[in-house]
Design a protein around this motif. Structure first.
Motif, mmCIF file in Angstrom:
data_model
loop_
_atom_site.group_PDB
_atom_site.id
_atom_site.type_symbol
_atom_site.label_atom_id
_atom_site.label_comp_id
_atom_site.label_asym_id
_atom_site.label_seq_id
_atom_site.Cartn_x
_atom_site.Cartn_y
_atom_site.Cartn_z
ATOM 1 N N PHE A 106 -35.561 81.486 16.338
ATOM 2 C CA PHE A 106 -34.882 81.428 17.629
ATOM 3 C C PHE A 106 -35.089 82.744 18.354
ATOM 4 O O PHE A 106 -35.540 83.726 17.764
ATOM 5 N N THR A 107 -34.783 82.742 19.644
ATOM 6 C CA THR A 107 -34.994 83.937 20.459
ATOM 7 C C THR A 107 -33.682 84.458 21.032
ATOM 8 O O THR A 107 -32.680 83.745 21.082
ATOM 9 N N SER A 108 -33.721 85.697 21.462
ATOM 10 C CA SER A 108 -32.582 86.348 22.102
ATOM 11 C C SER A 108 -33.130 87.221 23.219
ATOM 12 O O SER A 108 -34.032 88.026 22.991
ATOM 13 N N ARG A 109 -32.615 87.072 24.416
ATOM 14 C CA ARG A 109 -33.119 87.807 25.571
ATOM 15 C C ARG A 109 -32.253 89.052 25.822
ATOM 16 O O ARG A 109 -31.045 89.023 25.649
ATOM 17 N N GLY A 110 -32.881 90.123 26.271
ATOM 18 C CA GLY A 110 -32.197 91.367 26.572
ATOM 19 C C GLY A 110 -31.352 91.283 27.828
ATOM 20 O O GLY A 110 -31.605 90.463 28.709
ATOM 21 N N LYS A 111 -30.344 92.142 27.898
ATOM 22 C CA LYS A 111 -29.430 92.216 29.052
ATOM 23 C C LYS A 111 -29.364 93.656 29.510
ATOM 24 O O LYS A 111 -29.108 94.570 28.716
ATOM 25 N N THR A 112 -29.575 93.874 30.812
ATOM 26 C CA THR A 112 -29.494 95.228 31.369
ATOM 27 C C THR A 112 -28.059 95.699 31.308
ATOM 28 O O THR A 112 -27.153 94.997 31.751
ATOM 29 N N ILE A 113 -27.833 96.883 30.727
ATOM 30 C CA ILE A 113 -26.477 97.414 30.597
ATOM 31 C C ILE A 113 -26.278 98.693 31.392
ATOM 32 O O ILE A 113 -25.162 99.173 31.531
ATOM 33 N N ASN A 114 -27.371 99.270 31.904
ATOM 34 C CA ASN A 114 -27.259 100.522 32.641
ATOM 35 C C ASN A 114 -28.456 100.664 33.566
ATOM 36 O O ASN A 114 -29.576 100.441 33.167
ATOM 37 N N GLU A 166 -35.032 101.569 26.582
ATOM 38 C CA GLU A 166 -34.921 102.291 27.848
ATOM 39 C C GLU A 166 -36.300 102.368 28.489
ATOM 40 O O GLU A 166 -37.281 102.665 27.816
ATOM 41 N N TRP A 167 -36.342 102.075 29.779
ATOM 42 C CA TRP A 167 -37.612 102.135 30.507
ATOM 43 C C TRP A 167 -37.412 102.726 31.889
ATOM 44 O O TRP A 167 -36.318 102.702 32.434
ATOM 45 N N ILE A 168 -38.520 103.277 32.425
ATOM 46 C CA ILE A 168 -38.537 103.819 33.777
ATOM 47 C C ILE A 168 -39.860 103.413 34.428
ATOM 48 O O ILE A 168 -40.781 102.939 33.752
ATOM 49 N N SER A 169 -39.942 103.630 35.757
ATOM 50 C CA SER A 169 -41.204 103.400 36.454
ATOM 51 C C SER A 169 -41.306 104.361 37.633
ATOM 52 O O SER A 169 -40.302 104.826 38.153
ATOM 53 N N GLU A 170 -42.536 104.627 38.022
ATOM 54 C CA GLU A 170 -42.807 105.515 39.158
ATOM 55 C C GLU A 170 -42.823 104.758 40.479
ATOM 56 O O GLU A 170 -42.804 105.371 41.534
ATOM 57 N N THR A 171 -42.891 103.437 40.412
ATOM 58 C CA THR A 171 -42.919 102.587 41.599
ATOM 59 C C THR A 171 -41.981 101.405 41.374
ATOM 60 O O THR A 171 -41.588 101.116 40.241
ATOM 61 N N ALA A 172 -41.652 100.727 42.454
ATOM 62 C CA ALA A 172 -40.869 99.499 42.315
ATOM 63 C C ALA A 172 -41.739 98.480 41.587
ATOM 64 O O ALA A 172 -42.929 98.351 41.875
ATOM 65 N N LEU A 173 -41.156 97.801 40.639
ATOM 66 C CA LEU A 173 -41.913 96.788 39.901
ATOM 67 C C LEU A 173 -41.001 95.643 39.494
ATOM 68 O O LEU A 173 -39.788 95.750 39.556
ATOM 69 N N SER A 174 -41.614 94.547 39.082
ATOM 70 C CA SER A 174 -40.812 93.404 38.649
ATOM 71 C C SER A 174 -40.170 93.728 37.306
ATOM 72 O O SER A 174 -40.718 94.479 36.500
ATOM 73 N N GLU A 175 -38.999 93.184 37.095
ATOM 74 C CA GLU A 175 -38.211 93.429 35.883
ATOM 75 C C GLU A 175 -38.997 92.997 34.638
ATOM 76 O O GLU A 175 -39.540 91.905 34.596
ATOM 77 N N PRO A 176 -39.087 93.841 33.605
ATOM 78 C CA PRO A 176 -39.783 93.437 32.387
ATOM 79 C C PRO A 176 -38.992 92.372 31.627
ATOM 80 O O PRO A 176 -37.780 92.243 31.815
ATOM 81 N N VAL A 177 -39.672 91.642 30.777
ATOM 82 C CA VAL A 177 -39.011 90.709 29.871
ATOM 83 C C VAL A 177 -38.924 91.413 28.520
ATOM 84 O O VAL A 177 -39.935 91.843 27.961
ATOM 85 N N ILE A 178 -37.696 91.546 28.026
ATOM 86 C CA ILE A 178 -37.474 92.185 26.732
ATOM 87 C C ILE A 178 -36.670 91.192 25.907
ATOM 88 O O ILE A 178 -35.535 90.858 26.260
ATOM 89 N N GLU A 179 -37.273 90.709 24.835
ATOM 90 C CA GLU A 179 -36.620 89.692 24.026
ATOM 91 C C GLU A 179 -36.985 89.867 22.560
ATOM 92 O O GLU A 179 -37.920 90.590 22.225
ATOM 93 N N ALA A 180 -36.227 89.190 21.717
ATOM 94 C CA ALA A 180 -36.473 89.233 20.283
ATOM 95 C C ALA A 180 -36.666 87.823 19.767
ATOM 96 O O ALA A 180 -36.045 86.878 20.246
ATOM 97 N N VAL A 181 -37.527 87.703 18.773
ATOM 98 C CA VAL A 181 -37.724 86.443 18.069
ATOM 99 C C VAL A 181 -37.301 86.689 16.625
ATOM 100 O O VAL A 181 -37.812 87.602 15.975
ATOM 101 N N MET A 182 -36.337 85.910 16.157
ATOM 102 C CA MET A 182 -35.895 85.991 14.775
ATOM 103 C C MET A 182 -36.480 84.805 14.011
ATOM 104 O O MET A 182 -36.425 83.674 14.496
ATOM 105 N N VAL A 183 -37.047 85.090 12.827
ATOM 106 C CA VAL A 183 -37.681 84.061 12.012
ATOM 107 C C VAL A 183 -37.242 84.249 10.577
ATOM 108 O O VAL A 183 -37.238 85.366 10.057
ATOM 109 N N GLY A 184 -36.881 83.148 9.936
ATOM 110 C CA GLY A 184 -36.550 83.179 8.515
ATOM 111 C C GLY A 184 -37.313 82.093 7.782
ATOM 112 O O GLY A 184 -37.403 80.965 8.265
ATOM 113 N N VAL A 185 -37.893 82.457 6.648
ATOM 114 C CA VAL A 185 -38.606 81.489 5.822
ATOM 115 C C VAL A 185 -38.108 81.653 4.396
ATOM 116 O O VAL A 185 -38.071 82.765 3.869
ATOM 117 N N SER A 186 -37.700 80.526 3.812
ATOM 118 C CA SER A 186 -37.232 80.541 2.432
ATOM 119 C C SER A 186 -37.639 79.223 1.788
ATOM 120 O O SER A 186 -37.152 78.165 2.179
#
Length: 182
Positions: free
Chosen positions: A173-181, A146-166
């Motif tokens: 691989f990556t997964s990008r966030g989706k605005t839900i509210n 969840e994020w807020i701002s005091e001024t209009a601003l460009s949309e942030p990039v919120i993503e995840a990087v999943m890594v497995g080593v064995s």
């Protein structure tokens, strides 16, 4: 073309990850197992009292992540580490992150990362980490940011990087966030 790009990404991750004996150091990564401290996150962000903020914008962002994925016909489990990255893409205005929460496959809260809101400066970023050995999230884990701002601003990039080593195998691989509210 997309298949080739994914294979290229996996090949690069494989070569990078299998060459590393230990994880990189130096960045402010908040680990779920040890719990984040404000000091770990303030390299790019500073604590802020949101009762003093008059927010004009804000969103809730859903980010799908995986603490493991299945492979082979027997549905064997391959554990993954996750790094959630929150990036302020605005050139001039700060972004205020009010909550970062990690949920499991069943939708139950696993960890709430922030004790107070953090102001992220223009072009600043912050990371949150779930270790590869931590499988409490399951294949349907997610973060809510969840994020807020005091001024209009460009949309942030919120993503995840999943890594497995064995052994000698690696996967990323990556997964990008989706605005839900709003």
């Amino acid at each position: 073309m997309m298949k080739l790009s994914l294979l290229f990404t996996i090949a690069i991750a494989f070569s990078i990850l299998t060459g590393c004996e230990s994880p990189p150091t130096g960045g402010p990564i908040a680990s779920e197992s040890s719990g984040p401290t404000i000091e770990q996150l303030t390299r790019a962000a500073e604590p802020v009292d949101i009762t003093q903020i008059e927010a004009i914008a804000g969103h809730t962002v859903y980010v799908p992540v995986y603490s493991h994925i299945y492979y082979r016909n027997t549905q064997q489990v391959y554990n993954l580490a996750t790094t959630l990255s929150v990036r302020n893409t605005d050139l001039e205005n700060p972004l205020i992150v009010t909550a970062v929460k990690y949920y499991n496959t069943e939708g139950n809260l696993v960890n709430s990362y922030l004790e107070q809101a953090l102001k992220l400066p223009p072009l600043g970023s912050m990371d949150f980490f779930v270790e590869q050995s931590n499988t409490r999230g399951g294949s349907g884990a997610n973060f809510i940011v969840e994020w807020i701002s005091e001024t209009a601003l460009s949309e942030p990039v919120i993503e995840a990087v999943m890594v497995g080593v064995s052994g000698t195998q690696g996967l990323a691989f990556t997964s990008r966030g989706k605005t839900i509210n709003n």
